[in-house]
Scaffold this motif. Structure first.
Motif: not given
Length: 211
Positions: A186-195
């Motif tokens: 929600q904050w970044t538009g990415l999942t932690p894994a994708a980030y």
């Protein structure tokens, strides 16, 4: 033995450990209040005998610390602390004065201690209501600062391939990994894994270019 008094002992110990490393060793700790619900987490954090219902908060450590050379006489330590201060100033420069103080406290908050408005207010020698009012005067909210600190810490941690996402979620105050993953997306538009993949791929590209 010597005693050190203060409104939030966990933050004082975190600062001491960051600056003094293994040399900084407390030998006991006392709290004004009764044992809290998170007593076990406090015990894990301090890892020394704890006493509650004391006349005042206190830390006990060896008097040999008082006879030690001043920390700022160490050039390497001085440069490290100056770098940390410059990064902190840059991180909080967009905020107004009181919001900067709250943000700095939240960023340094010990992972083993619950991050609450009441605890931050106590550290600033004020009430929760006054803290809320002063933040509102600067068009800021406590919950917004907490979110920004969590996001910043998450981004830094995820840049390492060794970071355990489940443990990171717990350290940031989430009840489980799924809650953290939803919030991060929600904050970044990415999942932690994708980030993490994005950052690691970028890092590999920079290494290849330098070679």
């Amino acid at each position: 033995m010597a005693a050190r008094r203060g409104p939030n002992l966990s933050l004082q110990v975190s600062a001491g450990q960051a600056i003094g490393g293994n040399y900084y060793q407390i030998q006991g700790v006392g709290f004004r209040h009764p044992p809290p619900a998170h007593k076990d987490r406090l015990q894990k954090f301090f890892n020394v005998p704890m006493q509650f219902n004391q006349p005042q908060n206190w830390l006990s450590f060896s008097s040999r610390h008082l006879d030690s050379p001043l920390s700022y006489a160490n050039p390497a330590l001085f440069n490290m602390l100056r770098s940390e201060a410059e990064q902190a100033l840059s991180r909080f420069s967009r905020l107004k004065s009181f919001s900067q103080k709250v943000m700095h406290i939240l960023y340094q908050w010990p992972e083993a201690v619950p991050m609450t408005k009441d605890a931050v207010a106590e550290l600033l020698s004020t009430s929760s209501r006054t803290l809320t009012r002063r933040l509102q005067e600067e068009e800021c909210q406590f919950s917004t600062l907490v979110k920004e600190v969590r996001l910043e810490k998450a981004k830094v941690a995820l840049k390492s391939a060794q970071t355990d996402v489940q443990q990171l979620a717990l350290d940031l105050g989430f009840s489980d990994r799924r809650g953290f993953e939803r919030a991060f997306k929600q904050w970044t538009g990415l999942t932690p894994a994708a980030y993490r993949r994005q950052h690691l791929t970028k890092g590999c590209s920079l290494i290849e270019e330098s070679n």
